[in-house]
Enzyme design. Structure first.
Site, short mmCIF file in Angstrom:
data_model
loop_
_atom_site.label_atom_id
_atom_site.label_comp_id
_atom_site.label_asym_id
_atom_site.label_seq_id
_atom_site.Cartn_x
_atom_site.Cartn_y
_atom_site.Cartn_z
N ASP A 52 0.86 -1.19 0.00
CA ASP A 52 0.00 0.00 0.00
C ASP A 52 0.89 1.23 0.00
O ASP A 52 1.79 1.36 0.84
CB ASP A 52 -0.90 0.02 1.24
CG ASP A 52 -1.95 -1.08 1.21
OD1 ASP A 52 -2.01 -1.82 0.21
OD2 ASP A 52 -2.72 -1.19 2.19
N ASP A 55 -15.15 -3.42 -1.22
CA ASP A 55 -14.71 -3.20 0.16
C ASP A 55 -15.96 -3.00 1.01
O ASP A 55 -16.79 -2.14 0.70
CB ASP A 55 -13.83 -1.95 0.26
CG ASP A 55 -12.63 -2.01 -0.68
OD1 ASP A 55 -12.16 -3.14 -0.94
OD2 ASP A 55 -12.18 -0.96 -1.15
#
Length: 240
Positions: free
Chosen positions: A8, A129
C-alpha cells in the site's frame, strides 16, 4: 491458490492501515521499489499494489513509483486506488500493469466498469470493500446501503471475471479473514474471488485455499513476520 503480497502506497512509502483508518498508518518500508523486489526475490509470483493517495484523490498519484516497482520486480502486478476513468485504465494497462482494480467506481459508475470490461476483459478486476456487509467507497470513507453480495452479483452480470473482496473491519487487524462472507460469495457468484483483510497466519491462508478461492492477499502478517514468503510459496503449491 494465488497469494498476493500487498504493498500500500502513501506519500511514496509502503504503509499499513488499521481497519482502513488513514490516521492509524504505519510505515513498513520507505522504499516501495526495494520492497517489491524483495517479495519477488523471495518467491512472490504476483503483487497487489494499492495507491492510497489515489483512492483519496480519485486519480492515480503514484504512477511513476508503481511502474518502477513492476520493472524492478519482473513479476505481474495488479493495481487499485483512484481508478475512475477509462483514461486512467488505459494508462495503467498501456504502461505494462497486468490488471487494474476498479473499486469505488464499480458502485458509483457501473457504465464505466462495463466499458472497461468490454475493452480489456480479464485485465479488469472489481474491488468490493465492505464494512458490516455494506459496500464502502472513496478510500473507505463512505459506507453505502448496498450489500457486498448484491454488488458482487451485479459485477458478475457486467462480465467481471475477478472480484477482490475486503472486509474492512478485519483489514490490518490480524484477526483472521471473514471465512463466512468468502464462502457466501463463493456459493453465489461464479467469478475468480480474491480474499483480503485479516490474514494473520499460514493457517488462515490454508483455510481460504480450502474454500476453493482463486486468491488471497497478505499484508500486515507478512510485514510483522506472522507469515513468511516460504509459507506463501508452499501454500500456493498445495492442491485442495
Amino acid at each position: 491458490m494465488q497469494i498476493f503480497p500487498a504493498i500500500d502506497l502513501k506519500n511514496g512509502q509502503c504503509v499499513r492501515l488499521f481497519q482502513g483508518d488513514f490516521s492509524k498508518k504505519t510505515v513498513v518500508n520507505e522504499d516501495p521499489i526495494a520492497q517489491a523486489k524483495a517479495f519477488a526475490t523471495d518467491g512472490a509470483t504476483y503483487l497487489h499494489i494499492v495507491d492510497l493517495d489515489g483512492a483519496l484523490e480519485g486519480r492515480p498519484i503514484n504512477l511513476e513509483v508503481i511502474q518502477k516497482m513492476k520493472i524492478t520486480a519482473k513479476i505481474p502486478v495488479q493495481v487499485g486506488g483512484g481508478i475512475r476513468s477509462m483514461a486512467q485504465v488505459d494508462y495503467y494497462l498501456e504502461s505494462g500493469i497486468d490488471r487494474v482494480i476498479i473499486g469505488s467506481a464499480a458502485l458509483t459508475d457501473p457504465d464505466f466498469l462495463r466499458a472497461a470490461v468490454q475493452k480489456y476483459g480479464a485485465k479488469i478486476a472489481a474491488g468490493i470493500d465492505a464494512k458490516n456487509g455494506f459496500v464502502a467507497t472513496r478510500g473507505w470513507l463512505d459506507v453505502s446501503q448496498v450489500s457486498y453480495l448484491d454488488l458482487a452479483k451485479r459485477m458478475e452480470k457486467v462480465g467481471v471475471e475477478t472480484i477482490i473482496y475486503t472486509d474492512i473491519s478485519r483489514d490490518g487487524t490480524l484477526t483472521g479473514p471473514n471465512l463466512e462472507q468468502m464462502a457466501n460469495l463463493k456459493e453465489h457468484v461464479k467469478v475468480n474471488l480474491i480474499a483480503s483483510g485479516g490474514v494473520s497466519s499460514r493457517a488462515d491462508l490454508e483455510a481460504l485455499a480450502q474454500l476453493g478461492l482463486y486468491g488471497a492477499i497478505a499484508g500486515k502478517a507478512l510485514y510483522n513476520h506472522h507469515i513468511s514468503m516460504s509459507d506463501i510459496v508452499e501454500v500456493e503449491q498445495i492442491a485442495y
